[in-house]
Scaffold this active site. Structure first.
Site, PDB file in Angstrom:
ATOM      1  N   TYR A 105       0.857  -1.184   0.000  1.00 35.67           N
ATOM      2  CA  TYR A 105       0.000   0.000   0.000  1.00 35.67           C
ATOM      3  C   TYR A 105       0.895   1.236   0.000  1.00 35.67           C
ATOM      4  CZ  TYR A 105      -3.340   3.450   1.669  1.00 35.67           C
ATOM      5  OH  TYR A 105      -4.111   4.563   1.804  1.00 35.67           O
ATOM      6  N   ASP A 179      -0.621  -7.415   6.685  1.00 36.66           N
ATOM      7  CA  ASP A 179      -1.697  -6.457   6.434  1.00 36.66           C
ATOM      8  C   ASP A 179      -2.816  -7.255   5.759  1.00 36.66           C
ATOM      9  OD1 ASP A 179      -3.447  -4.627   5.271  1.00 36.66           O
ATOM     10  OD2 ASP A 179      -1.875  -3.146   4.902  1.00 36.66           O
ATOM     11  N   LYS A 204     -11.796  -0.190   5.315  1.00 39.83           N
ATOM     12  CA  LYS A 204     -12.190  -0.903   4.104  1.00 39.83           C
ATOM     13  C   LYS A 204     -13.274  -1.947   4.432  1.00 39.83           C
ATOM     14  CE  LYS A 204      -8.859   1.709   2.708  1.00 39.83           C
ATOM     15  NZ  LYS A 204      -7.479   1.264   2.602  1.00 39.83           N
TER      16      LYS A 204
HETATM   17  C1  PLP Z   1      -6.198   1.796   3.049  1.00 41.91           C
HETATM   18  C2  PLP Z   1      -5.101   0.850   3.365  1.00 41.91           C
HETATM   19  C3  PLP Z   1      -4.174   1.124   4.388  1.00 41.91           C
HETATM   20  C4  PLP Z   1      -4.191   2.422   5.180  1.00 41.91           C
HETATM   21  O1  PLP Z   1      -5.331   2.520   5.980  1.00 41.91           O
HETATM   22  P1  PLP Z   1      -6.036   3.927   6.354  1.00 41.91           P
HETATM   23  O2  PLP Z   1      -7.229   3.467   7.151  1.00 41.91           O
HETATM   24  O3  PLP Z   1      -6.389   4.605   5.087  1.00 41.91           O
HETATM   25  O4  PLP Z   1      -5.053   4.700   7.162  1.00 41.91           O
HETATM   26  C5  PLP Z   1      -3.213   0.168   4.661  1.00 41.91           C
HETATM   27  N1  PLP Z   1      -3.142  -0.988   3.952  1.00 41.91           N
HETATM   28  C6  PLP Z   1      -4.003  -1.268   2.953  1.00 41.91           C
HETATM   29  C7  PLP Z   1      -3.865  -2.546   2.211  1.00 41.91           C
HETATM   30  C8  PLP Z   1      -5.008  -0.365   2.625  1.00 41.91           C
HETATM   31  O5  PLP Z   1      -5.831  -0.646   1.612  1.00 41.91           O
END
Ligand code: PLP
Length: 386
Positions: A105, A179, A204
């Site tokens: 990301y 992640d 998300k």
């Molecule tokens: C959006 C996202 C992040 C960061 O998260 P935020 O809530 O926007 O700070 C980290 N990793 C992935 C895979 C993401 O899609």
């Protein structure tokens, strides 16, 4: 808590956390906005609550919920996915090195490269799909303290062998962080595969309705949890009780949302492979995905993100993304409504001209829960308009 160890994921998603409320019988957790809590004597707070940054009942319920869903014992909630990421990076010291997915990301890479580097933490982008490359990178000096996996990756949907990388990292004395934003615990549970820590941008899929920014972390290690709990309070990037409540509300429908979205994504990915105006489709569920066996082993379903390269270059990608009606042109992903974006010009602009740069003609779809026939018709129309 009303969950039991034998409950299946779909059941846990509905029942994990502090419900029904033992005091009132309420079937949803209460939003407790109080910033401070009465002490019965000096230094004797009731139920451990003193001050809401340190701990509060609504956040505690959310933290218990995500810990149960990831099969961990400690959950921690943050104000965003990147706040959660920063909190994990506080585990490191100057001179330490991170090995990171070379398709990470963009914001994670930016935090590592442009912020943590100033504090003496070095980050190397590595193709974590190749276990020989991982092994060599772990042995090179200075030795890595942390391996940062994203799988499937954003936006090229590369898949990393969590068990394989975790095993190599553990034998080299490095922590493995996954992640799990794209997969969610419904599709894959990294702690069961040997990872030390799981992280989410709960903004998300876990939230799922594009109405809350938040981050979550889960581990089984009491020692890691204690350090993370300390910096969660010391640095203070915590979510509000209302945000915690919204997340718990979203999580209750996670399994049904994911099932529907994954089914739609599979249909759309397959349909895209039949189009002459498409150069290449990236979706872990397609038979030509290079890690198809791993996907079947590691994931319950191949996810709901589909990327593809359109013929005609970056300009065609821009025209296509502006021509859809149901797929809203916007950053972010993982909600009930379908979204479309051009990573090179939007989410991945911060990694342009780096090793993490993505093709300019790449389009990323976050498939929502609308009827798939309507979504396909929308895309078909956009191809004509582009
Ligand atoms: C959006 C996202 C992040 C960061 O998260 P935020 O809530 O926007 O700070 C980290 N990793 C992935 C895979 C993401 O899609």
């Amino acid at each position: 808590m009303s969950e039991s160890a034998e409950d299946r994921f779909e059941t846990l998603a509905v029942h994990a956390g502090a419900t029904p409320d033992p005091a009132t019988g309420a079937v949803v957790p209460a939003i407790q906005p109080s910033t401070t809590f009465k002490q019965d004597a000096v230094g004797a707070p009731r139920q451990g609550f003193e001050y809401a940054r340190s701990d509060n009942p609504t956040r505690r319920a959310l933290e218990a919920t995500i810990a149960a869903l990831e099969g961990g014992s400690h959950g921690l909630a943050f104000a965003s996915g990147l706040a959660a990421t920063q909190n994990l990076l506080y585990l490191l010291d100057p001179g330490d090195r991170i090995l990171m997915t070379d398709d990470a990301y963009g914001g994670t890479w930016r935090l590592a490269q442009q912020v943590m580097a100033r504090y003496g933490v070095k980050t190397d982008a590595v193709d974590l799909r190749d276990l020989d490359v991982v092994d060599r990178a772990l042995r090179s000096r200075p030795s890595a303290r942390m391996v940062w996996i994203e799988t499937p990756t954003n936006p090229l949907l590369k898949v990393v062998d969590i068990a394989g990388v975790s095993r190599l990292a553990a034998s080299a004395g490095a922590l493995t962080v996954v992640d799990n934003t794209f997969a969610t615990p419904f599709l894959q549970r990294p702690l069961d595969l040997g990872a030390d820590v799981v992280l989410h941008s709960a903004t998300k899929y876990l939230g799922g309705h594009s109405d809350v920014v938040s981050g979550l972390v889960v581990t089984r290690s009491a020692q890691i949890a204690e350090r993370l709990r300390f910096t969660q309070n010391a640095a203070g990037a915590v979510p509000s009780p209302f945000d915690c409540w919204l997340l718990m509300r979203g999580i209750r429908t996670l399994a049904v949302r994911m099932e529907r979205a994954c089914a739609g994504a599979a249909r759309i990915a397959e349909w895209l492979t039949t189009r002459a105006d498409v150069e290449r489709v990236y979706y872990p569920g397609l038979p030509h995905h290079p890690q198809r066996d791993l996907v079947e082993r590691q994931m319950r379903l191949p996810g709901a993100i589909v990327s593809f390269q359109i013929r005609g270059g970056g300009q065609a990608a821009h025209r296509f993304a502006a021509a859809t009606r149901l797929f809203t042109l916007a950053e972010s992903l993982g909600a009930v409504e379908s979204l479309i974006e051009v990573p090179a010009a939007m989410t991945h602009l911060s990694v342009a001209d780096t090793r993490l740069a993505v093709p300019p003609d790449l389009i990323r779809l976050s498939v929502g829960i609308e009827h798939v026939d309507d979504l396909v018709a929308d895309l078909a129309h956009a191809f004509e308009a582009a």
